[in-house]
Scaffold this motif. Sequence first.
Motif, PDB file in Angstrom:
ATOM      1  N   ASN A  38     118.798  35.327 -58.680  1.00  0.00           N
ATOM      2  CA  ASN A  38     118.371  36.723 -58.647  1.00  0.00           C
ATOM      3  C   ASN A  38     118.562  37.415 -57.299  1.00  0.00           C
ATOM      4  O   ASN A  38     118.482  38.638 -57.211  1.00  0.00           O
ATOM      5  CB  ASN A  38     116.892  36.804 -59.054  1.00  0.00           C
ATOM      6  N   ASN A  39     118.778  36.629 -56.253  1.00  0.00           N
ATOM      7  CA  ASN A  39     118.994  37.198 -54.918  1.00  0.00           C
ATOM      8  C   ASN A  39     120.486  37.501 -54.764  1.00  0.00           C
ATOM      9  O   ASN A  39     121.266  36.657 -54.338  1.00  0.00           O
ATOM     10  CB  ASN A  39     118.515  36.221 -53.854  1.00  0.00           C
ATOM     11  N   THR A  41     123.676  40.057 -53.550  1.00  0.00           N
ATOM     12  CA  THR A  41     124.170  41.112 -52.660  1.00  0.00           C
ATOM     13  C   THR A  41     125.629  41.380 -52.990  1.00  0.00           C
ATOM     14  O   THR A  41     126.394  40.445 -53.239  1.00  0.00           O
ATOM     15  CB  THR A  41     124.062  40.686 -51.180  1.00  0.00           C
ATOM     16  N   ASN A  65     120.941  45.896 -53.761  1.00  0.00           N
ATOM     17  CA  ASN A  65     121.307  45.455 -52.414  1.00  0.00           C
ATOM     18  C   ASN A  65     122.825  45.531 -52.251  1.00  0.00           C
ATOM     19  O   ASN A  65     123.537  44.530 -52.295  1.00  0.00           O
ATOM     20  CB  ASN A  65     120.819  44.025 -52.162  1.00  0.00           C
ATOM     21  N   THR A  88     120.592  38.482 -42.935  1.00  0.00           N
ATOM     22  CA  THR A  88     119.777  37.818 -43.940  1.00  0.00           C
ATOM     23  C   THR A  88     119.422  36.397 -43.521  1.00  0.00           C
ATOM     24  O   THR A  88     120.114  35.777 -42.710  1.00  0.00           O
ATOM     25  CB  THR A  88     120.511  37.753 -45.293  1.00  0.00           C
ATOM     26  N   CYS A  93     124.406  29.327 -50.896  1.00  0.00           N
ATOM     27  CA  CYS A  93     124.987  30.580 -51.401  1.00  0.00           C
ATOM     28  C   CYS A  93     126.138  30.330 -52.364  1.00  0.00           C
ATOM     29  O   CYS A  93     126.877  29.360 -52.231  1.00  0.00           O
ATOM     30  CB  CYS A  93     125.519  31.425 -50.248  1.00  0.00           C
TER      31      CYS A  93
END
Length: 208
Positions: A38-39, A41, A65, A88, A93
């Motif tokens: 959910n994070n 960018t 974002n 950040t 990732c």
Amino acid sequence: KGIKIELSREAVPRCLVKIGGETILQRQVRILKELNINNITIVTGNSANCWTDKNFKTIKKIVPNTIINTDDKKTPSTTSVFCAIKDTKIGDCLIIDGDTVFEKGAIQTLLKTKSKDAILIQKSLNKNNKVKISNTHVVEIGKNVNSEYSYTGIMKLGSSHMKQLKTLLKTEKNRGKEFVSLFDLGKIQMTAVHIENSSGVEGEILNQ
């Protein structure tokens, strides 16, 4: 089989090309959220004619974002990666090209790979970013590499190497390099994860 999409850079950003009623970006975000990622960018360019206020607003509705790489015309995708991570907190990732269309199973396969640092590859006639592998590890990536495999535009990096990458990209000279060349500079050993019978670079559907 892959589905080739004819794209126009003038009309709309590639991430907003529609497939089956949803844009590539909507599809990417939907699949990631289904996997509890959910994070998210996104980094856009701004120099091409497709980067209109309307398109920016559409993208921001999908991914609040959203960061604009104002130097996209002069710099490779490396700078866009730096824009995403420079301010950040760094953890594990996924890095995905904005015009790569994929099935959920492809991401699941990558996430299940034991290696923290891995890229998805496929057999492809695509001449860009060919991948040479040895014992499942990537030994070379580039346009002039002699290999039947290509990079799909999807990779994962563990937190330790993400921190290392962030440090490398603080140097302007490194931001001018092609992104994949930084793996050699940082001595990052990438595991190659092969997706069978697939396609998935530059707007083609990636199936598992």
